[in-house]
Every structure is written in structure tokens, then in C-alpha cells.
Design a protein around this motif. Structure first.
Motif, PDB file in Angstrom:
ATOM      1  N   PRO A 135       1.052  -1.078  -0.093  1.00  0.00           N
ATOM      2  CA  PRO A 135       0.284   0.131   0.389  1.00  0.00           C
ATOM      3  C   PRO A 135       0.297   1.159  -0.013  1.00  0.00           C
ATOM      4  O   PRO A 135       1.974   1.305   0.712  1.00  0.00           O
ATOM      5  CB  PRO A 135      -0.957  -0.577   1.218  1.00  0.00           C
ATOM      6  N   THR A 136       0.246   2.393  -0.325  1.00  0.00           N
ATOM      7  CA  THR A 136       1.195   3.572  -1.202  1.00  0.00           C
ATOM      8  C   THR A 136       1.230   4.082   0.048  1.00  0.00           C
ATOM      9  O   THR A 136       3.118   4.922   0.818  1.00  0.00           O
ATOM     10  CB  THR A 136       0.807   4.486  -1.315  1.00  0.00           C
ATOM     11  N   GLN A 137       0.642   3.621   1.660  1.00  0.00           N
ATOM     12  CA  GLN A 137       0.893   4.717   2.913  1.00  0.00           C
ATOM     13  C   GLN A 137       2.240   3.613   3.490  1.00  0.00           C
ATOM     14  O   GLN A 137       3.295   4.634   4.296  1.00  0.00           O
ATOM     15  CB  GLN A 137       0.102   4.453   3.394  1.00  0.00           C
ATOM     16  N   TRP A 138       2.915   3.006   2.770  1.00  0.00           N
ATOM     17  CA  TRP A 138       3.670   2.261   3.144  1.00  0.00           C
ATOM     18  C   TRP A 138       4.979   2.125   2.659  1.00  0.00           C
ATOM     19  O   TRP A 138       5.762   1.268   2.623  1.00  0.00           O
ATOM     20  CB  TRP A 138       2.959   1.052   3.941  1.00  0.00           C
ATOM     21  N   ALA A 139       5.093   2.834   1.411  1.00  0.00           N
ATOM     22  CA  ALA A 139       6.661   2.816   1.156  1.00  0.00           C
ATOM     23  C   ALA A 139       6.784   3.944   1.847  1.00  0.00           C
ATOM     24  O   ALA A 139       6.989   4.678   1.928  1.00  0.00           O
ATOM     25  CB  ALA A 139       5.528   3.379  -1.089  1.00  0.00           C
ATOM     26  N   LEU A 140       8.431   2.367   1.189  1.00  0.00           N
ATOM     27  CA  LEU A 140       9.802   3.470   1.585  1.00  0.00           C
ATOM     28  C   LEU A 140      10.257   4.356   0.409  1.00  0.00           C
ATOM     29  O   LEU A 140      10.159   3.719  -0.761  1.00  0.00           O
ATOM     30  CB  LEU A 140      10.681   2.820   2.186  1.00  0.00           C
ATOM     31  N   ALA A 177      18.922   5.568  13.327  1.00  0.00           N
ATOM     32  CA  ALA A 177      18.118   5.187  11.759  1.00  0.00           C
ATOM     33  C   ALA A 177      17.012   5.986  11.035  1.00  0.00           C
ATOM     34  O   ALA A 177      16.255   6.404  11.796  1.00  0.00           O
ATOM     35  CB  ALA A 177      17.456   3.740  11.299  1.00  0.00           C
ATOM     36  N   ASN A 178      17.007   6.818  10.087  1.00  0.00           N
ATOM     37  CA  ASN A 178      15.743   7.615   9.599  1.00  0.00           C
ATOM     38  C   ASN A 178      15.775   7.512   8.271  1.00  0.00           C
ATOM     39  O   ASN A 178      16.161   6.852   7.098  1.00  0.00           O
ATOM     40  CB  ASN A 178      16.296   9.552   8.972  1.00  0.00           C
ATOM     41  N   PHE A 179      14.206   7.056   8.370  1.00  0.00           N
ATOM     42  CA  PHE A 179      13.016   6.388   7.443  1.00  0.00           C
ATOM     43  C   PHE A 179      12.161   7.878   6.888  1.00  0.00           C
ATOM     44  O   PHE A 179      11.091   8.853   7.828  1.00  0.00           O
ATOM     45  CB  PHE A 179      12.550   5.369   8.302  1.00  0.00           C
ATOM     46  N   LYS A 180      11.715   7.806   5.645  1.00  0.00           N
ATOM     47  CA  LYS A 180      10.595   8.248   5.135  1.00  0.00           C
ATOM     48  C   LYS A 180       9.445   7.042   4.850  1.00  0.00           C
ATOM     49  O   LYS A 180      10.031   6.591   3.752  1.00  0.00           O
ATOM     50  CB  LYS A 180      11.372   9.144   4.009  1.00  0.00           C
ATOM     51  N   ILE A 181       8.584   7.168   5.109  1.00  0.00           N
ATOM     52  CA  ILE A 181       7.381   6.041   5.448  1.00  0.00           C
ATOM     53  C   ILE A 181       6.150   6.871   4.415  1.00  0.00           C
ATOM     54  O   ILE A 181       5.698   7.867   4.792  1.00  0.00           O
ATOM     55  CB  ILE A 181       7.363   5.398   5.977  1.00  0.00           C
ATOM     56  N   GLY A 182       5.888   6.263   3.218  1.00  0.00           N
ATOM     57  CA  GLY A 182       4.813   7.717   2.807  1.00  0.00           C
ATOM     58  C   GLY A 182       5.888   8.815   2.689  1.00  0.00           C
ATOM     59  O   GLY A 182       6.064   8.797   1.850  1.00  0.00           O
ATOM     60  N   GLY A 207       2.339  -3.219   6.256  1.00  0.00           N
ATOM     61  CA  GLY A 207       0.612  -2.968   5.856  1.00  0.00           C
ATOM     62  C   GLY A 207      -0.234  -4.008   5.971  1.00  0.00           C
ATOM     63  O   GLY A 207      -1.779  -3.741   5.942  1.00  0.00           O
ATOM     64  N   ARG A 208       0.367  -5.432   5.994  1.00  0.00           N
ATOM     65  CA  ARG A 208      -0.500  -6.408   5.156  1.00  0.00           C
ATOM     66  C   ARG A 208      -1.461  -6.809   6.829  1.00  0.00           C
ATOM     67  O   ARG A 208      -2.052  -7.611   7.186  1.00  0.00           O
ATOM     68  CB  ARG A 208      -0.096  -7.248   5.121  1.00  0.00           C
ATOM     69  N   SER A 209      -0.671  -5.880   7.488  1.00  0.00           N
ATOM     70  CA  SER A 209      -0.927  -6.726   8.974  1.00  0.00           C
ATOM     71  C   SER A 209      -2.622  -6.013   9.442  1.00  0.00           C
ATOM     72  O   SER A 209      -3.107  -5.798  10.646  1.00  0.00           O
ATOM     73  CB  SER A 209       0.334  -6.509  10.097  1.00  0.00           C
TER      74      SER A 209
END
Ligand SMILES: [Zn+2]
Length: 561
Positions: free
Chosen positions: A443-448, A462-467, A547-549
Motif C-alpha cells: 500500500p502506498t502509505q507504507w512505501a519506503l 536510522a532515519n526513514f521516510k515512509i509515505g 501494511g498487511r497486518s
């Protein structure tokens, strides 16, 4: 109630086996190919609803030559004009290679023998096969003749054949005699008739003759037939100058077995037809016998490397289909439907190639289907009966996707469900699509959309940008840092319970597939991702599993806003 008197076994009597106590054939093994003689164009052709045209016969003849037959019975030239014409065509158009001998069948009657020799005028080499029926039933019921009279017909036939052959010395002749319905003939009488014929031809001065022993109707178990053959081989005179030939039919379904035991019992030569065509249940199937030898490491001296071409020509000439489970060559014989079989095949093929085994030893596959020009594509098919291993095998074989064992159940569950709904087989392509839709799509909201990693005191920061949201986390490595970031941001307990990464074994550019199993507040979820960058593959696989959870980043965002 059944109709009175119809299905009643008491009207049949048991076949009386001969008593051969000192038989030696059970201790023999087959270790070379017999002399093959194809009777496709004679016994096979005469049993067709629509006999072959001359064109079809030529096609069949050329294929038999190509397969490697050196002796081919081409028909009964004295019986009908088309049979005569076919013999003439082969000879006049020079269609018979130098190392191939044609054989023709004829009854022990002079005008038929004369006409047979006419049909063979100018041939370089030929086998003239003369026969008469010797069985008790035929003697009593068909001919009403004594044993002596029937033996005299055989001797007279042999004499005529010899006389007409002498008139055509330009051809190299071989004589063959069959006591037709041999298995219905008293064995000592069969020996007596055959020996009278042999003495007539006297091959010790001229070369070799063929004595063909037909199970015109298969009447007993193959061991009884083998006893008869061993007894005949002992009793025939001038045995060193006699080629003992077998011609079995398949009435009891043992035509091939009877021939195999007959060869162990001392026979030298075999008559039969491709795919078992022939009268009633058919002649002995040469394809099966040859492949039986081949699969034992014995050169069958016939070439079935392009089995589909053979099948196509046979079915076009005979108008008869091949059973999908026909030994060695049926459409389904290299297909495993059961999951446990598929799993064993997959492991066994892998072991076989890893260990580079000198001899083929693969579970459930007695030979390599590729030897016959058959496709591995057909080895494993997936339906609702298939197990976990089969699905994993298809993904690995066709897409280079190697999944860890703990993923197999998840993927096969999805495939099984689809198979149950469709009630049909699931193609390799459909399996791949189900895998992508259910385990890779994110799902796009969980795209890295980006990450950066820094090491500090054995920890990864670590730094992440998710959605379009930013997260920060730390842990032993990137994956744990991401799990920690999501746990603390969303207020859940997220643990990575399984993880696996593999290079894809297919495709030109190197990519990795990561598989992740997570536990979110006690609920399990799995996902995979494929990427050139293994860290991206790992992180995105985890996010897809999140996302699948069912965790929803957007609603969490709304709450926290
Ligand atoms: Zn026959």
C-alpha cells in the motif's frame, strides 16, 4: 439380477501350463536389445478402422527407418492390390535403405507365394514370412484336419517358398515360419512342426532362418509363455542357425512382460508395433519395451529422442489417440499432481544436480523426460491437491524466486484457495501473479521513500521516510531500527520473527528478494520484496508486512495530529 447365463466364469477353463521344472530363465537378465521387427504396416495396419493409404504407409515406413528399425514387415502383398502396390513402390522408388530389410507375410498356398515373389521382384534383400495355424481349436474347428495334415501344409509352404526364392537368385532371401496361434498349440507338436520346416530349409548350409512364435492370443501369465519359449529353444533343431522370434499380443495386458520374459528364456528377435497398435488389444508395444531397456542403461538401438514427432505421425496414420498415461510417452506420465511427490521431485532434482550424480536417480522420475524431448514444464502442475513444495518449486523454477521454508505454507495457502475456487489447475504464470498480489504489492502509505543509516556504539541509528512521514529508530541493524521506529511511533509491539534474503537466480540484473515475518501485538504477518538494493528489499518487505497486518498509518497520523 444379471441376465441369466451371461456373466458366468464357470464357462471358462484354466490354461494348462507346461511342466518345465529345470527352467533357467528366471535367473537371466536382459542386457542387450533384441533384433526388432516392426509390424506396424501389417498387423498394425490390418487392425485399423480405416487402413492406411499408400501415402500414409510411405510416411510410416520412412519414420520406422528413421527410428532405427532394420526389419520392417510391410504387408501381405498377395492379399490385396494396394498391398502389392506398396511393395512395388518401395522397391521401384528406392525407398529401402541398404541396411533395412523388408518382410512380407504369406499363407502356405502356392498362388499366394508366387504372387508374393512377384511383388518383391528386384528387391535387394527380403524376409518371406510364411505361416499356417497349428492350434487345436483351428485344426478341429476351422480346418478339420489332423496333426499330420497341418504339418504337411507347413512343410509344403516352406518348400514352395524355397523353390520360388531359387528362381530369383538376385535377391538375398531370408525365410521365416510362424506356427500361428502357437500358444494354443500343444508344445511338442509345435516343436515337431517347426523342426520339419527347419529341416526343409536346412539353414546349416545356407545361413539362418527365423522361427517366429506368436502369442496370437495371449492366454496365460508371462511366466508360462517364458517356459514355452525356453522349451522351444531347447527343442529346435539346428538352433545355431535359427533366430527365435516372439510376436506377442496384449489380450491380458501383459504383451510387453511376456516378450521380456521370452527374451530371458532365449529368444533373439521381437515383432511388435509402436504404441501397441494391432489386432484387438494390440501387438506388443515396442516403445514400452525399448524404453524399459533404455531406463535400465541398455542401448535400445531405437531412437525415441523426438517422441512427439513419432506420436504425431502414428496418430495421423492410425487415427488412434495415445492414452495420456501410456507408459513412457503419455501426456501425463511426467506430471506429478500430489504435493508430497512434487516436494520429493524438487529436492531430488536439486540433490541430483548438486551432487552431480553419475546415474539418473530422481524420485518419481524413472528417466529424465528431456531425453524424449519432453518438457520439464509438465513435471509439476498445481491444483487444489498440491502441497506447499510444489508451489515453491514453480516459483523457483520459472521465476528464480527462492523462498524460505516458513513462507511456503503462506504462499501455497493462497494458491490452493484460488485452485479451489477455479476447480482447475493453476498455471505457473497465475501462481506468480498471486504471489505478487498477495505478498509483494505494498500500500502506498507504507512505501519506503528514503532512508539513512548511521552506526554508533554497535547500534544503528536510522532515519526513514515512509509515505510522506518521517520516522527515527535504533537497533541492531536497519531492520530492527525500523521495527523500533514503528513500534514507538504507533504505540504497538512489533517484532521481526523470521527474516530471509536470497539473490534471485534468474534475470540479467542482480536483485535480491527479502522475506519478512513480523508479529504485531500477537498477530502474524508476512511479506516479500524484490530490489537491487538488499537493504531496501529488507526494509520494504518489513513495511509491506506491517501494511498487511492491518496497521493504518493514515488513521494513526490523523489521531496524533
Ligand atoms: Zn499378430
Amino acid at each position: 439380477m444379471a441376465a441369466a447365463g451371461s456373466f458366468d466364469h464357470r464357462k471358462y477353463k484354466q490354461y494348462q501350463p507346461m511342466s518345465l521344472k529345470d527352467r533357467t530363465w528366471p535367473d537371466k537378465t536382459l542386457n542387450k536389445a533384441p533384433i526388432w521387427c516392426s509390424v506396424d504396416l501389417r498387423d498394425g495396419n490390418q487392425a485399423l478402422i480405416q487402413p492406411m493409404s499408400v501415402e500414409q504407409k510411405v510416411t510410416m515406413f520412412n519414420m520406422l527407418v528413421k527410428l532405427g528399425f532394420k526389419q520392417i514387415e510391410i504387408g501381405f502383398p498377395s492379399a490385396a492390390q494396394p498391398e502389392f502396390d506398396f511393395a512395388r513402390r518401395l522397391i521401384e522408388e528406392n525407398l529401402i535403405p541398404d541396411d533395412v530389410t523388408i518382410q512380407v507375410l504369406v499363407q502356405a498356398r502356392e498362388h499366394l507365394i508366387e504372387r508374393t515373389f512377384e511383388s518383391l521382384r528386384g528387391v535387394k534383400r527380403a524376409i518371406v514370412h510364411v505361416y499356417n495355424s497349428t492350434s487345436t481349436v483351428q485344426r478341429q474347428q476351422t480346418f478339420a484336419m489332423s496333426k499330420e495334415q497341418i504339418a504337411a501344409i507347413a512343410v509344403q509352404g516352406a518348400t514352395w517358398v524355397q523353390e520360388y526364392a531359387a528362381k530369383h537368385p538376385e535377391t538375398e532371401w531370408t525365410f521365416q515360419y510362424s506356427p500361428e496361434s502357437f500358444t494354443g498349440t500343444e508344445i511338442d507338436y509345435a516343436i515337431d512342426v517347426c523342426n520339419q520346416v527347419i529341416e526343409t530349409w536346412n539353414p546349416k548350409d545356407t545361413g539362418k532362418v527365423i522361427i517366429n512364435l506368436p502369442a496370437t492370443v495371449e492366454m496365460s501369465t508371462p511366466n508360462v509363455f517364458a517356459d514355452q519359449i525356453e522349451y522351444m529353444c531347447r527343442g529346435l533343431s539346428q538352433r545355431d542357425h535359427v533366430i527365435v522370434s516372439l510376436h506377442t499380443h496384449n489380450d491380458r495386458g501383459c504383451g510387453v512382460a511376456a516378450t521380456e520374459l521370452g527374451l530371458m528364456a532365449g529368444a533373439d528377435r521381437v515383432e511388435g508395433a509402436l504404441l501397441g497398435n494391432g489386432e484387438r488389444t494390440g501387438n506388443m508395444d515396442i516403445v514400452t519395451l525399448a524404453m524399459n531397456l533404455y531406463s535400465q542403461g541398455i542401448d535400445p538401438e531405437l531412437d525415441f529422442s523426438n517422441v512427439q514427432e513419432m506420436i504425431d505421425i502414428c496418430t495421423a496414420c492410425t487415427n488412434l489417440p495415445v492414452h495420456p498415461r501410456h507408459p513412457w510417452v503419455g501426456e501425463l506420465v511426467y506430471t506429478a499432481f500430489s504435493g508430497s511427490h512434487q516436494d520429493a521431485i524438487r529436492k531430488s532434482l536439486q540433490y541430483h544436480s548438486d551432487e552431480n550424480l553419475p546415474h539418473w536417480q530422481v524420485a518419481y522420475l524413472p528417466i529424465n523426460p528431456a531425453d524424449l524431448g519432453r518438457d520439464y514444464e509438465a513435471v509439476v502442475r498445481i491444483n487444489s491437491q498440491s502441497g506447499k513444495g510444489g508451489v515453491a518449486h514453480v516459483l523457483e523454477r520459472d521465476y528464480g524466486i527462492e523462498l524460505p521454508k516458513w513462507m511456503h505454507g503462506h504462499v501455497s495457502q493462497v494458491v490452493q484457495k484460488a485452485a479451489e475456487v477455479s476447480g482447475d489447475e493453476i498455471s505457473s504464470k497465475a501462481i506468480h501473479q498471486l504471489f505478487v498480489d498477495n505478498f509483494i504489492e505494498t500500500p502506498t502509505q507504507w512505501a519506503l521513500n528514503g532512508y539513512s543509516l548511521n552506526s554508533q556504539d554497535n547500534l544503528t541509528i536510522a532515519n526513514f521516510k515512509i509515505g510522506d512521514r518521517k520516522f527515527e529508530g535504533k537497533g541492531q541493524g536497519a531492520l530492527e531500527a525500523l521495527a523500533q521506529a514503528i513500534s514507538s511511533e504507533l504505540g504497538v509491539e512489533l517484532k521481526v520473527t523470521q527474516f530471509d534474503e536470497h539473490a534471485l537466480t534468474q534475470g540479467t540484473d542482480s536483485k535480491a528478494i527479502s522475506s519478512v515475518c513480523i508479529d504485531v501485538d500477537g498477530k502474524q504477518s508476512v511479506a516479500c520484496f524484490i530490489h537491487e538494493d538488499t537493504t531496501t528489499a529488507n526494509l520494504q518487505a518489513l513495511l509491506s508486512a506491517v501494511g498487511r497486518s492491518g496497521l493504518n498509518l493514515l488513521s494513526q497520523q490523523a489521531e496524533s495530529a
